[in-house]
Write a protein that holds these residues in place. Structure first.
Motif, PDB file in Angstrom:
ATOM      1  N   GLU A 120      11.934 -10.214 -42.275  1.00  0.00           N
ATOM      2  CA  GLU A 120      13.351 -10.308 -42.597  1.00  0.00           C
ATOM      3  C   GLU A 120      13.578 -10.653 -44.064  1.00  0.00           C
ATOM      4  O   GLU A 120      14.522 -10.180 -44.689  1.00  0.00           O
ATOM      5  N   GLN A 162      16.740 -15.068 -35.006  1.00  0.00           N
ATOM      6  CA  GLN A 162      15.658 -14.357 -35.687  1.00  0.00           C
ATOM      7  C   GLN A 162      15.490 -12.958 -35.096  1.00  0.00           C
ATOM      8  O   GLN A 162      15.986 -12.662 -34.016  1.00  0.00           O
ATOM      9  N   TRP A 163      14.775 -12.112 -35.838  1.00  0.00           N
ATOM     10  CA  TRP A 163      14.409 -10.820 -35.265  1.00  0.00           C
ATOM     11  C   TRP A 163      13.600 -11.065 -34.000  1.00  0.00           C
ATOM     12  O   TRP A 163      12.758 -11.972 -33.959  1.00  0.00           O
ATOM     13  N   LYS A 167      10.920  -6.050 -32.613  1.00  0.00           N
ATOM     14  CA  LYS A 167      11.309  -5.432 -33.877  1.00  0.00           C
ATOM     15  C   LYS A 167      10.218  -5.535 -34.933  1.00  0.00           C
ATOM     16  O   LYS A 167      10.005  -4.606 -35.716  1.00  0.00           O
ATOM     17  N   TRP A 168       9.503  -6.683 -34.960  1.00  0.00           N
ATOM     18  CA  TRP A 168       8.532  -6.856 -36.043  1.00  0.00           C
ATOM     19  C   TRP A 168       7.080  -6.658 -35.621  1.00  0.00           C
ATOM     20  O   TRP A 168       6.218  -6.408 -36.468  1.00  0.00           O
TER      21      TRP A 168
END
Length: 211
Positions: A120, A162-163, A167-168
């Motif tokens: 992010e 948070q993501w 996603k990450w």
């Protein structure tokens, strides 16, 4: 000079994983802790934060008012992003200097940057590859509640800010399951073995992972 990132949502257990790597004599740069310390080193950063969030952002010169800042940005993603844009370049600069010092004085096979919002914040651009620490949602909630003495709803709100992992995770070269069922040490040792091999063979570095 292999630079590795470790990330994971709040309550995932990143700190525990980092302590295992530290026991292997791998230097760790704790980005979140460093972000709190750099205000003393960069008065211009303090001035920018005050311009954004007001004078209550600091308890005294260089001493960030963590509770005030957290409450100010927690439910305001626009303000949180503006603060990140101010703070993170200073942290990136500190990380670069820290890496140069580590490799010049200790020459470790690789170094690790621990950051809760690695992707992010754009900090993934400062590393060669990332390790993601994963844990079930309920496990993360219980860890955050116990650590911070807060309610389930408050813990969930912090996690959702948070993501999410989906996603990450695709941008991580390695993942570690910290679910209380799979032992952590064997997972870390296997990754350490692979990182030593990559550090000794620079041509094997994977392409940098980007969101």
């Amino acid at each position: 000079m292999l630079r590795v990132g470790i990330t994971g949502n709040i309550g995932s257990g990143k700190s525990t994983v980092c302590r295992i790597f530290e026991s292997l004599n791998i230097p760790i740069f704790y980005a979140d802790e460093q972000a709190k310390a750099i205000y003393k080193n960069y008065p211009e950063l303090q001035a920018q934060v005050i311009d954004l969030l007001g004078p209550d952002s600091f308890l005294s010169p260089g001493d960030i008012n963590k509770s005030y800042v957290r409450n100010a940005i927690f439910n305001n993603p626009i303000l949180r992003e503006k603060l990140n844009q101010i703070v993170h370049p200073f942290v990136f600069h500190d990380f670069d200097i820290w890496c140069q010092n580590q490799f010049a004085t200790h020459n470790p096979p690789y170094v690790i940057k621990e950051a809760a919002i690695l992707f992010e914040s754009g900090a993934d651009k400062t590393i060669d590859l990332a390790i993601g620490v994963l844990a079930p949602l309920e496990t993360k909630i219980q860890r955050v509640k116990s650590r911070d003495n807060i309610t389930t709803d408050e813990a969930l709100s912090r996690i959702n800010a948070q993501w999410n992992e989906e996603k990450w995770t695709p941008f991580c070269a390695f993942t570690i399951q910290n679910n209380g069922e799979q032992p952590l040490i064997p997972q870390v040792l296997e990754i350490h073995k692979q990182l030593l091999h990559k550090a000794a063979n620079p041509d094997l570095f994977p392409q940098k992972f980007k969101p």
